[in-house]
Design a protein around this motif. Structure first.
Motif, PDB file in Angstrom:
ATOM      1  N   THR A  50      61.940  30.974 -34.534  1.00 55.66           N
ATOM      2  CA  THR A  50      62.118  32.427 -34.649  1.00 55.66           C
ATOM      3  C   THR A  50      62.259  32.835 -36.105  1.00 55.66           C
ATOM      4  N   ASN A  52      61.143  31.166 -38.729  1.00 59.03           N
ATOM      5  CA  ASN A  52      59.872  30.947 -39.415  1.00 59.03           C
ATOM      6  C   ASN A  52      58.865  32.052 -39.079  1.00 59.03           C
ATOM      7  N   VAL A  53      58.810  32.484 -37.847  1.00 55.81           N
ATOM      8  CA  VAL A  53      57.887  33.556 -37.471  1.00 55.81           C
ATOM      9  C   VAL A  53      58.308  34.856 -38.155  1.00 55.81           C
ATOM     10  N   GLY A  54      59.600  35.133 -38.198  1.00 58.35           N
ATOM     11  CA  GLY A  54      60.069  36.346 -38.874  1.00 58.35           C
ATOM     12  C   GLY A  54      59.766  36.328 -40.353  1.00 58.35           C
ATOM     13  N   THR A  55      59.941  35.168 -40.989  1.00 55.17           N
ATOM     14  CA  THR A  55      59.637  35.047 -42.425  1.00 55.17           C
ATOM     15  C   THR A  55      58.135  35.224 -42.677  1.00 55.17           C
ATOM     16  N   ALA A  56      57.306  34.617 -41.855  1.00 55.69           N
ATOM     17  CA  ALA A  56      55.863  34.715 -42.035  1.00 55.69           C
ATOM     18  C   ALA A  56      55.395  36.147 -41.814  1.00 55.69           C
ATOM     19  N   THR A  57      55.983  36.847 -40.860  1.00 57.77           N
ATOM     20  CA  THR A  57      55.595  38.224 -40.590  1.00 57.77           C
ATOM     21  C   THR A  57      55.999  39.132 -41.754  1.00 57.77           C
ATOM     22  N   THR A  58      57.182  38.873 -42.301  1.00 58.63           N
ATOM     23  CA  THR A  58      57.660  39.683 -43.429  1.00 58.63           C
ATOM     24  C   THR A  58      56.799  39.455 -44.662  1.00 58.63           C
ATOM     25  N   GLU A  59      56.410  38.205 -44.918  1.00 58.97           N
ATOM     26  CA  GLU A  59      55.609  37.879 -46.084  1.00 58.97           C
ATOM     27  C   GLU A  59      54.186  38.448 -45.985  1.00 58.97           C
ATOM     28  N   MET A  60      53.713  38.608 -44.754  1.00 60.34           N
ATOM     29  CA  MET A  60      52.362  39.142 -44.548  1.00 60.34           C
ATOM     30  C   MET A  60      52.357  40.671 -44.577  1.00 60.34           C
ATOM     31  N   GLY A  62      53.989  42.607 -42.362  1.00 61.98           N
ATOM     32  CA  GLY A  62      53.910  43.122 -40.996  1.00 61.98           C
ATOM     33  C   GLY A  62      55.148  43.798 -40.625  1.00 61.98           C
TER      34      GLY A  62
END
Length: 62
Positions: A50, A52-60, A62
């Motif tokens: 969770t 990691n998905v939140g970090t990746a979404t924030t960095e993109m 989203g």
């Protein structure tokens, strides 16, 4: 009466049931402990996913 006591003292049929009950209790405790530890591991993995998905979404963005 003496024969009865001698027979009763050497009878081991009841010991088998007690031994099986003890083994069952030990195995049950081991399964419960393993299930608890596995549950904690799964919860940690889901929390990490969770994050990691939140970090990746924030960095993109989203």
């Amino acid at each position: 009466m003496k024969t009865f006591l001698k027979t009763f003292a050497t009878d081991e049929s009841g010991a088998s049931a007690a031994e099986y009950a003890l083994i069952l209790a030990i195995v049950g405790a081991a399964i419960a402990t393993a299930a608890g530890l596995l549950g904690d591991s799964i919860q940690g993995a889901i929390n990490q996913a969770t994050t990691n998905v939140g970090t990746a979404t924030t960095e993109m963005g989203g």
